[in-house]
Design a protein around this motif. Structure first.
Motif, PDB file in Angstrom:
ATOM      1  N   TRP A  47       7.088   5.730  -8.193  1.00 24.30           N
ATOM      2  CA  TRP A  47       6.312   6.931  -7.128  1.00 24.30           C
ATOM      3  C   TRP A  47       7.226   7.959  -7.087  1.00 24.30           C
ATOM      4  N   LEU A 101       0.053   4.889  -0.327  1.00 28.56           N
ATOM      5  CA  LEU A 101       0.626   3.555  -1.109  1.00 28.56           C
ATOM      6  C   LEU A 101       0.219   3.051   0.389  1.00 28.56           C
ATOM      7  N   ASN A 102      -0.051   1.731  -0.429  1.00 30.23           N
ATOM      8  CA  ASN A 102      -0.008   0.500   0.954  1.00 30.23           C
ATOM      9  C   ASN A 102       1.227   0.197   1.175  1.00 30.23           C
ATOM     10  N   ASP A 103       1.381  -0.158   3.225  1.00 33.17           N
ATOM     11  CA  ASP A 103       3.224  -0.529   2.661  1.00 33.17           C
ATOM     12  C   ASP A 103       3.431  -1.438   2.024  1.00 33.17           C
ATOM     13  N   ASP A 104       2.816  -2.870   1.335  1.00 32.58           N
ATOM     14  CA  ASP A 104       3.344  -3.620   0.757  1.00 32.58           C
ATOM     15  C   ASP A 104       3.940  -3.267  -0.940  1.00 32.58           C
ATOM     16  N   GLU A 105       3.407  -2.360  -1.081  1.00 31.71           N
ATOM     17  CA  GLU A 105       3.622  -1.340  -2.787  1.00 31.71           C
ATOM     18  C   GLU A 105       4.545  -0.752  -2.250  1.00 31.71           C
ATOM     19  N   ASP A 106       5.428  -1.286  -3.856  1.00 27.37           N
ATOM     20  CA  ASP A 106       6.502  -0.446  -3.558  1.00 27.37           C
ATOM     21  C   ASP A 106       6.741   1.135  -4.284  1.00 27.37           C
ATOM     22  N   ALA A 107       7.469   2.002  -2.929  1.00 32.96           N
ATOM     23  CA  ALA A 107       7.311   3.314  -2.943  1.00 32.96           C
ATOM     24  C   ALA A 107       7.978   3.962  -4.087  1.00 32.96           C
TER      25      ALA A 107
END
Length: 356
Positions: A261, A252-258
């Motif tokens: 997931w 996941l990218n840093d700006d994606e909400d984990a």
């Protein structure tokens, strides 16, 4: 009839006006500055201001204070040019002060090089300014830029509020600063707990981090922890599933909400752990035994805290209290009877078989 037309004399209009000496001087000085930048002014200081330790009798040069009075500026400004030239002379780019005389011309370095040696703010000479300048050099930027920002926090605030990329850069810098500044850690923690939105966001991120940590622990250690608290070696299939979820999370990218997931991975692994326990009869029994002991230990601890040593029971006695205790006593009695029955049942079965 012949018409006489008076034509204006144009020769006077088309001939160029004599060039002003003042304009020519300005143009020349502008050209020098355009090519050399601050070096032109640095040279004026270097050839006119006497270096430290040299008396007025030894040289026609004047002190920085006298030069500043003649120039109509502050001695600090003069000394900034003086120190810039001194640093460049130490590096061999320009002659030292002792080699220069008033009015002398020398070949000057390129204008871009000047900013490497000149610091336009007196704050750069302070301990704070020196630290900022060193940090700027480490980041590969001109110290003057960093000092300008440091001296105008309102402008920095405006840039952070208006520009997301500036805010992200400030966040990254702040996180780096927190690693070596315990006081700032405490201040920021206080700000977070006092702000409801931030407190909720931290709680959410903390929960996601815990769930990711649960999956990571299975993938990396190869062990699982059952609901009752047992630590077991994870089956190969379960560990592979943990590794698969972990790889998705790491991509996941840093700006994606984990968060979503992490929840999916956590719920999946929890379900697989329960299925693993239930699929093994011996493990299932051990799990229930462990869970029972854990519950019994908690109940015992709670009941041991019920003491009447330091109070008068008549002061707070209620019929409901006795009723609840009697119900608890009956439940404990039933539990003891069931356990004793389970212990004697195999013995009775063995006796019956022997009789037969």
């Amino acid at each position: 009839m012949t018409l006489a037309i008076d034509l204006p004399e144009t020769s006077a209009q088309t001939s160029p006006a004599p060039l002003s000496d003042l304009v020519a001087r300005d143009a020349r000085e502008f050209g020098v500055y355009a090519r050399t930048g601050g070096w032109a002014f640095g040279l004026m200081v270097a050839r006119s201001v006497r270096p430290g330790g040299q008396s007025a009798d030894e040289t026609p040069k004047v002190s920085a204070k006298e030069f500043a009075e003649l120039a109509g500026c502050s001695p600090d400004r003069v000394m900034r040019y003086y120190k810039a030239w001194d640093r460049a002379a130490d590096d061999g780019l320009v002659p030292h002060f002792e080699e220069l005389a008033p009015g002398q011309e020398v070949e000057l370095p390129d204008a871009e090089v000047w900013l490497t040696y000149y610091v336009s703010r007196s704050s750069a000479t302070s301990e704070r300014g020196t630290a900022i300048a060193e940090a700027a050099e480490a980041e590969g930027i001109r110290p003057t830029k960093a000092l300008e920002v440091a001296e105008n926090p309102t402008a920095l605030r405006a840039a952070i509020l208006a520009d997301p990329s500036t805010a992200r850069a400030a966040r990254a810098a702040l996180l780096d600063r927190l690693k070596e500044d315990p006081d700032l850690q405490i201040e920021l923690a206080r700000d977070v707990v006092r702000t409801d939105d931030l407190k909720k966001a931290v709680a959410t991120e903390s929960r996601s981090a815990d769930r990711i940590g649960y999956v990571r622990q299975i993938a990396e250690s190869g062990q699982i922890k059952t609901p009752a608290g047992q630590t077991l070696d994870a089956p190969v299939e379960l560990r592979q599933e943990a590794e698969r979820h972990l790889s998705l999370l790491d991509e996941l990218n840093d700006d994606e909400d984990a968060g979503e997931w992490a929840s999916d991975a956590y719920d999946t692994m929890k379900s697989l752990v329960v299925e693993t326990v239930e699929a093994d009869p011996e493990l299932r029994v051990q799990e229930r035994r462990t869970k029972f002991y854990s519950s019994l230990q908690r109940a015992t601890k709670v009941f041991e805290e019920l003491t009447f040593d330091d109070v008068d029971t008549q002061e707070f006695y209620e019929d409901d209290m006795v009723q609840r205790l009697e119900e608890l006593q009956q439940a404990i009695g039933s539990c003891i009877t069931a356990l004793r029955g389970a212990r004697t049942a195999p013995e009775a079965g063995g006796a019956a078989q022997s009789v037969v």
